[in-house]
Design an enzyme around this catalytic site. Structure first.
Site, short mmCIF file in Angstrom:
data_model
loop_
_atom_site.label_atom_id
_atom_site.label_comp_id
_atom_site.label_asym_id
_atom_site.label_seq_id
_atom_site.Cartn_x
_atom_site.Cartn_y
_atom_site.Cartn_z
N CYS A 1 6.18 -5.26 0.49
CA CYS A 1 6.29 -3.92 -0.10
C CYS A 1 6.17 -2.82 0.96
O CYS A 1 7.10 -2.64 1.73
CB CYS A 1 5.29 -3.78 -1.23
SG CYS A 1 5.79 -2.55 -2.44
N ARG B 1 12.76 3.55 -0.81
CA ARG B 1 11.39 3.50 -1.33
C ARG B 1 11.38 3.80 -2.82
O ARG B 1 12.24 4.51 -3.33
CB ARG B 1 10.51 4.54 -0.62
CG ARG B 1 10.30 4.22 0.84
CD ARG B 1 9.47 5.29 1.52
NE ARG B 1 8.14 5.38 0.95
CZ ARG B 1 7.37 6.48 1.01
NH1 ARG B 1 7.81 7.56 1.59
NH2 ARG B 1 6.17 6.47 0.47
N GLY C 1 0.87 -1.17 0.00
CA GLY C 1 0.00 0.00 0.00
C GLY C 1 0.90 1.22 0.00
O GLY C 1 1.87 1.26 -0.75
N GLU C 2 0.61 2.15 0.83
CA GLU C 2 1.45 3.34 0.94
C GLU C 2 1.92 3.42 2.40
O GLU C 2 1.11 3.63 3.30
CB GLU C 2 0.62 4.56 0.53
CG GLU C 2 1.43 5.80 0.27
CD GLU C 2 2.52 5.63 -0.78
OE1 GLU C 2 2.29 4.94 -1.80
OE2 GLU C 2 3.62 6.17 -0.56
N SER C 3 3.22 3.22 2.59
CA SER C 3 3.72 3.10 3.96
C SER C 3 3.46 4.35 4.80
O SER C 3 3.17 4.24 6.00
CB SER C 3 5.21 2.77 3.93
OG SER C 3 5.91 3.71 3.15
N ILE D 1 5.46 -3.30 -7.47
CA ILE D 1 4.67 -2.08 -7.70
C ILE D 1 5.28 -0.96 -6.87
O ILE D 1 5.21 -0.99 -5.64
CB ILE D 1 3.19 -2.29 -7.30
CG1 ILE D 1 2.59 -3.47 -8.05
CG2 ILE D 1 2.38 -1.01 -7.56
CD1 ILE D 1 1.20 -3.87 -7.56
N ARG D 2 5.90 -0.01 -7.53
CA ARG D 2 6.60 1.09 -6.84
C ARG D 2 7.32 0.55 -5.61
O ARG D 2 7.15 1.03 -4.49
CB ARG D 2 5.60 2.20 -6.46
CG ARG D 2 5.08 2.96 -7.67
CD ARG D 2 4.02 3.99 -7.32
NE ARG D 2 2.80 3.36 -6.83
CZ ARG D 2 2.42 3.35 -5.56
NH1 ARG D 2 3.12 3.96 -4.64
NH2 ARG D 2 1.31 2.75 -5.21
N GLU E 1 1.11 -12.23 -3.25
CA GLU E 1 -0.37 -12.32 -3.15
C GLU E 1 -1.06 -11.84 -4.42
O GLU E 1 -2.25 -12.05 -4.59
CB GLU E 1 -0.85 -11.56 -1.91
CG GLU E 1 -0.85 -10.03 -2.01
CD GLU E 1 0.54 -9.39 -1.90
OE1 GLU E 1 1.55 -10.11 -1.79
OE2 GLU E 1 0.59 -8.15 -1.94
N HIS F 1 5.10 -8.75 -4.54
CA HIS F 1 3.75 -9.11 -4.06
C HIS F 1 3.35 -10.53 -4.47
O HIS F 1 2.62 -10.69 -5.46
CB HIS F 1 2.71 -8.16 -4.67
CG HIS F 1 2.82 -6.75 -4.20
ND1 HIS F 1 2.15 -6.27 -3.10
CD2 HIS F 1 3.54 -5.72 -4.69
CE1 HIS F 1 2.44 -4.99 -2.94
NE2 HIS F 1 3.28 -4.63 -3.89
N1 GLN Z 1 5.75 2.90 -2.77
C1 GLN Z 1 5.02 2.45 -1.62
C2 GLN Z 1 5.59 3.05 -0.34
O1 GLN Z 1 6.58 3.69 -0.37
C3 GLN Z 1 5.02 0.94 -1.53
C4 GLN Z 1 4.31 0.34 -2.71
C5 GLN Z 1 3.61 -0.95 -2.44
O2 GLN Z 1 3.39 -1.35 -1.30
N2 GLN Z 1 3.19 -1.60 -3.50
O3 GLN Z 1 5.05 2.86 0.70
#
Ligand code: GLN
Length: 186
Positions: free
Chosen positions: A79, A106, A47-49, A133-134, A171, A169
């Site tokens: 992630c 990150r 997600g987005e940390s 993903i990112r 999952e 990921h």
């Molecule tokens: N770029 C996100 C972050 O810095 C992590 C991306 C992800 O969990 N798929 O939190």
């Protein structure tokens, strides 16, 4: 066996679906009362940390979860979950659970390569699909950390004591081997 899945933000549903496929019981962690029930392990999703970190504090879940992780609750972070577990986040002052002595960068694969799919070898499993993903990667690790997989020369999976982290990921693929690997560690 019962697994707690942090469900504040991000890709927790995919983890739940994978657990369902293996017939493993789980519950969602959204509020303080959710962590009053016993759990055998914890999953921190992608997600987005920064957002997850903020929500962890707003919901007051941060301290009890940190205590449980520090006391040895097995935890797998994917992630953003990996970022939450890392001791150091490059170019940032912030630290969240900080339980695995690695430094992570990150969005490390660059914007063009924001999302990509490849295969790689994970020690103990073999070749597996890897969806990024990112994603972060590991830039440094202390000697007791075992790096389990690397892509482009950077660590993307590691384990240390009760912690497993993957920058990709599992999952989001049909492959349940990393989840099984985590469950086997319990
Ligand atoms: N770029 C996100 C972050 O810095 C992590 C991306 C992800 O969990 N798929 O939190």
């Amino acid at each position: 066996m019962k697994i707690g899945v942090l469900a504040l933000q991000g890709g927790f549903i995919e983890h739940e679906q994978a657990l369902q496929k293996l017939g493993i019981s789980f519950f969602e962690i959204r509020k303080l009362s959710d962590v009053q029930q016993p759990m055998d392990a914890l999953i921190l999703p992608g997600g987005e940390s920064t957002v997850m970190g903020q929500l962890l504090h707003e919901t007051k879940l941060f301290s009890p979860l940190k205590t449980m992780i520090d006391e040895g609750l097995p935890v797998w972070g994917t992630c953003a979950g990996m970022i939450l577990l890392a001791k150091t986040i490059e170019d940032e002052q912030t630290r969240y659970f900080g339980r695995i002595p690695i430094a992570v960068k990150r969005n490390a694969f660059g914007r063009q390569l924001g999302s990509f799919h490849t295969t790689g070898v994970l020690t103990g499993i073999g070749e597996i699909p890897m969806t990024f993903i990112r994603a972060p990667f590991i830039t440094e690790s202390e000697k007791d950390v075992q790096i389990l997989a690397s892509i482009q020369g950077y660590g993307v999976a590691a384990t240390y004591r009760n912690v497993l982290v993957t920058s990709f990921h599992p999952e989001l693929t049909e492959d349940l081997q990393v989840l099984r690997y985590f469950l086997d560690l319990l």
